[in-house]
Write a protein that holds these residues in place. Structure first.
Motif: not given
Length: 557
Positions: A87-92, A101-112
């Protein structure tokens, strides 16, 4: 807790409509407070009981009794994270977008839980990319993040957070330290807003940093690992000397987005063998992917750059405005009037094309072309906008576009190219013009029309053309189809494909018929459910078609 019913001086109020006096009101409020205290106590006890129950239920979880292998769990996480990267690569234009967003999503997964954290740490590719703003660039934090990626290819993408954030000296100090002392990167993308004054000096400093890779002495270690580099400058006041593309020894992917220049054109046409921006010819000859975004250079400058790209397989050019290209102009600038030969290009993507001025297609010779993706400007030659709802509106006949596309696919060599995938986007065109284009592309197996507006007779004309029209078509994608689209015509067109394909007839062996169709229709203002469900059922049940049908919302809406 409360006073007994017998001694309750307020009891008579429950059986009448009499109003309490001031003393009674104080007593009532005291009673309410006592009830609230008791309720809160019971709620705390209930929460404690529920928490205790949840702990014991956790002992019976399938994950505890038979946990997923961490490798499999890591692959599940990848299905969450990788789409955010795409999604980031497709935004002009990244300004105003949350690049974390991707970084925060990965951190959230680690906190489960610990098991999820261990699975994430055991999947190095999840940590192989970091998107961040210049203001957040920090050597220790970046290094700590990439330590989890271990041997996976690393990508660092740095963005400006808003239109007013220029390049600062601290940014360059941090970047220099990262690239010269810390990281071995495979991909580096630099997005910057440039301006005037001190920012120009800092941009020149960045150019000097990048230029260090071109020196005769050994380059910094980070340069040796880079295979992909993007330099995107937004704004004005740029000078040609600010743009430096180092000769990274392993670079295969290059993405440039450059503003207009206050000084001369970036190509010195007096030296017809020179390359714009003095980019190394050796570097261009090694590239396999090249992207030029929002390109407002002279057409001859772009063609002078492209003529060196003999190994580029994926070429993407996004124009800032339409080009006027003539063979006489190319000849006058020392370029071949036949255009440039791109022998290895398999995927050609041109964006923001003018539907009236697209003659550039005539000057790109691509004998290996497999995929052609054309996105058009929503505005016409005079800057107006098409309004199909206007009763007097007529879809334009685009004979010049048809001619230029045919020139690209048929005149690249002595034989027509084997074009397989055609994608057209944001185009207003008459059904007769579009039908003529498609009828003349018999090799296409995958057709995508995304927000292509045409009058309702298109598929009737395609059906009438019979086997001359897309005889090898297997995948049909229609996105944001206009409301005037006539569903029964599509039924008839799909039905006509069933007669295609005969292994005993020479030249017809590959025409196995349509296999898959995806369609999203802009709902009409009245009765939006009419016609789509019957189409869904008929095409699936009677024609054995893999079908995805739904309604979409127009960009105009």
């Amino acid at each position: 807790m409360s006073m007994s019913e017998a001694s309750n001086p307020l009891l008579h109020h429950f059986a009448s409509n009499s109003a309490p006096n001031s003393v009674e009101i104080a007593t009532i409020r005291k009673e309410i407070d006592q009830y609230n205290i008791a309720i809160e106590k019971l709620q705390r006890e209930l929460r404690n009981l529920e928490a205790g129950r949840q702990r014991y239920e956790g002992l019976l979880s399938p994950q505890r009794r038979k946990p997923l292998p961490i490798e499999l769990l890591g692959e599940v996480f990848a299905f969450v994270i990788y789409p955010l990267f795409r999604e980031l690569d497709e935004i002009d234009d990244m300004v105003g977008y949350d690049v974390g967003r991707a970084r925060n999503a990965l951190v959230d997964l680690c906190l489960v839980c610990r098991a999820w954290r261990d699975a994430a740490y055991a999947t190095p590719p999840l940590w192989s990319r970091l998107d961040m703003y210049w203001d957040s660039l920090h050597v220790e934090k970046v290094s700590q993040w990439f330590n989890h990626s271990r041997g996976a290819s690393k990508s660092l993408l740095i963005y400006s957070s808003d239109w007013y954030q220029g390049l600062l000296q601290d940014h360059l100090i941090t970047l220099e330290k990262l690239l010269t002392e810390t990281l071995f990167l495979d991909r580096l993308d630099l997005y910057m807003i440039n301006g005037s004054g001190d920012e120009e000096a800092l941009l020149q400093r960045l150019a000097n940093l990048l230029n260090s890779a071109n020196d005769s002495k050994p380059a910094p270690p980070a340069w040796h690992s880079l295979t992909s580099f993007a330099l995107q400058l937004s704004g004005t006041y740029a000078e040609i000397s600010d743009v430096v593309i180092p000769t990274f020894p392993h670079l295969r992917t290059l993405h440039l987005r450059l503003p207009g220049f206050d000084d001369d054109d970036p190509w010195d046409e007096s030296d017809q063998h020179s390359v714009p921006f003095n980019i190394s010819r050796d570097l261009l000859e090694r590239l396999t992917s090249l992207t030029l975004s929002r390109c407002d250079w002279e057409c001859c400058t772009v063609l002078a750059l492209l003529r060196c790209c003999i190994r580029v397989e994926t070429l993407t050019v996004s124009f800032s405005s339409g080009w006027r290209v003539e063979a006489s102009l190319l000849a006058a600038r020392g370029l071949s009037p036949n255009g440039v030969l791109l022998p290895s290009v398999r995927s050609l993507r041109l964006a923001n094309l003018s539907r009236e001025r697209n003659k550039i297609l005539r000057f790109l010779r691509t004998p290996s072309l497999v995929e052609l993706d054309l996105t058009f400007s929503l505005f016409d030659e005079e800057g107006g906008y098409d309004d199909p709802d206007d009763p007097e509106y007529r879809y334009p006949n685009l004979e010049s576009l048809e001619s230029n596309i045919m020139s690209l696919v048929k005149n690249s060599t002595d034989r027509a190219v084997d074009l397989r995938h055609l994608r057209l986007r944001t185009l207003f065109i008459s059904a007769s013009s579009l039908a003529s284009i498609l009828i003349n592309l018999p090799s296409v197996t995958h057709l995508t029309l995304d927000e292509v507006w045409f009058d309702s007779t298109l598929f009737k004309q395609l059906e009438a053309a019979g086997t001359r029209c897309l005889p090898r078509l297997e995948v049909l994608e229609l996105f944001n189809v206009p409301p005037c689209f006539h569903i029964p015509d599509l039924h008839a067109f799909v039905a006509s494909r069933k007669s295609f394909g005969d292994p005993d007839v020479a030249g017809m062996e590959g025409t196995a018929g349509l296999k898959e169709m995806t369609m999203t229709v802009i709902p009409p203002s009245r009765d939006p459910g009419l016609g789509l469900r019957p189409a869904d059922n008929v095409l699936r049940q009677h024609y054995n078609l893999t079908l995805n049908v739904g309604y979409a919302r127009s960009r105009q809406g």
